[in-house]
Enzyme design. Sequence first.
Site, PDB file in Angstrom:
ATOM      1  N   ASN A   1       1.536  -1.268  -0.267  1.00  9.30           N
ATOM      2  CA  ASN A   1       0.270  -0.334   0.342  1.00  9.30           C
ATOM      3  C   ASN A   1       1.459   1.243   0.205  1.00  9.30           C
ATOM      4  OD1 ASN A   1      -1.529   1.774   0.438  1.00  9.30           O
ATOM      5  ND2 ASN A   1      -2.620   1.512   2.748  1.00  9.30           N
ATOM      6  N   GLU A  21      -4.903  -5.594  10.519  1.00 12.00           N
ATOM      7  CA  GLU A  21      -4.387  -4.502  10.822  1.00 12.00           C
ATOM      8  C   GLU A  21      -4.130  -3.944  12.114  1.00 12.00           C
ATOM      9  OE1 GLU A  21      -2.186  -2.593   6.340  1.00 12.00           O
ATOM     10  OE2 GLU A  21      -3.967  -2.208   6.770  1.00 12.00           O
ATOM     11  N   LYS A  28      -0.131   4.208  -0.684  1.00 14.83           N
ATOM     12  CA  LYS A  28      -0.421   5.232   0.768  1.00 14.83           C
ATOM     13  C   LYS A  28      -0.746   6.346   0.060  1.00 14.83           C
ATOM     14  CE  LYS A  28       0.782   3.315   4.886  1.00 14.83           C
ATOM     15  NZ  LYS A  28       0.572   3.352   6.570  1.00 14.83           N
ATOM     16  N   SER A  88       3.817  -2.342  10.126  1.00  4.14           N
ATOM     17  CA  SER A  88       4.816  -2.415  10.093  1.00  4.14           C
ATOM     18  C   SER A  88       6.235  -3.548  10.051  1.00  4.14           C
ATOM     19  CB  SER A  88       5.692  -2.029  11.924  1.00  4.14           C
ATOM     20  OG  SER A  88       4.986  -0.383  12.426  1.00  4.14           O
ATOM     21  N   GLY A 137       2.683   2.084  10.640  1.00  2.00           N
ATOM     22  CA  GLY A 137       3.542   2.826  10.621  1.00  2.00           C
ATOM     23  C   GLY A 137       4.829   3.807  11.483  1.00  2.00           C
ATOM     24  N   HIS A 176      -9.177   0.492   4.480  1.00  2.54           N
ATOM     25  CA  HIS A 176      -8.116   1.057   5.438  1.00  2.54           C
ATOM     26  C   HIS A 176      -8.384   1.469   6.519  1.00  2.54           C
ATOM     27  CE1 HIS A 176      -3.632   1.855   6.430  1.00  2.54           C
ATOM     28  NE2 HIS A 176      -3.025   1.452   5.646  1.00  2.54           N
ATOM     29  N   GLU A 223      -6.555   4.497   7.571  1.00  2.00           N
ATOM     30  CA  GLU A 223      -6.558   6.091   7.722  1.00  2.00           C
ATOM     31  C   GLU A 223      -8.021   6.329   7.225  1.00  2.00           C
ATOM     32  OE1 GLU A 223      -2.743   5.139   5.621  1.00  2.00           O
ATOM     33  OE2 GLU A 223      -2.001   5.043   7.381  1.00  2.00           O
TER      34      GLU A 223
END
Length: 249
Positions: A9, A166, A11, A212, A172, A94, A96
């Site tokens: 991904n 996730e 992003k 990560s 991240g 996701h 985010e």
Amino acid sequence: MRKNIVAGNWKMNNDLSQTESLLADLKNQTKTSNAEVLVAPTFTNLYHAYEALRTTDIEVAAQNMHFAENGAYTGEISASMLKSIGVTTVILGHSERREYFNETDELLAKKVDAALVNDMTVIFCFGEELTDRKSGNQENIVDGQIKNGLFHLPATAFKNIILAYEPVWAIGTGETASPEQAQDMHAFIRKTLANKYGNDLADSVSILYGGSCKPGNAQEIFSKPDVDGGLIGGAALKAEDFFAIVNAF
Ligand code: PEP
């Protein structure tokens, strides 16, 4: 037998020239594992990436899409638009998107439906936040996200669904779920699927880990029996690192 899959991904990273150079680097990598490989560039680079990778076995996915077919939704992209440029896989849910764009389970269920009506494959993401993990509530959260987003679907739909667990606290942050934490949750997810749809279906769905994941920890995480690959953020931006993860099976 379910598939091993590693998806990158990208992003909101990489302009056109950076995308071109990452695509060229990816084409120079050698795959030694049996994993299926996908990358998800930004919308502006999606067609370019599709064209550049069409002679390889790396597939291109979108990072998001709208639930409607077309119409007055300024700034949005539909499933049929993605399909018209050859893109048949989309990442939905996701963290985010959930956090910064207020995507709810209900909205995601509509997006999933729109993708499936268009015969697309969905990488459906979910995962608990740190406070949920600290209070031991992670399974309830994940259970709710899966049920609300997907459990209206008939069993046949799951041939086009890939799950991506996730944990938000690991995305991240450099902090990874331990291989045992990942395995425990993946086993729980598979059991949740089995309770609703039966063991055969649960055993056929690929469940990816994201958070990560790096060349240094991928092998141990992927060695767990219910982990079928990874959704990779930061480490997908360097072709060598990404392929070290792809080849970690
Ligand atoms: C992600 O955004 O899906 C992700 C897993 O990011 P990272 O690998 O950077 O934690």
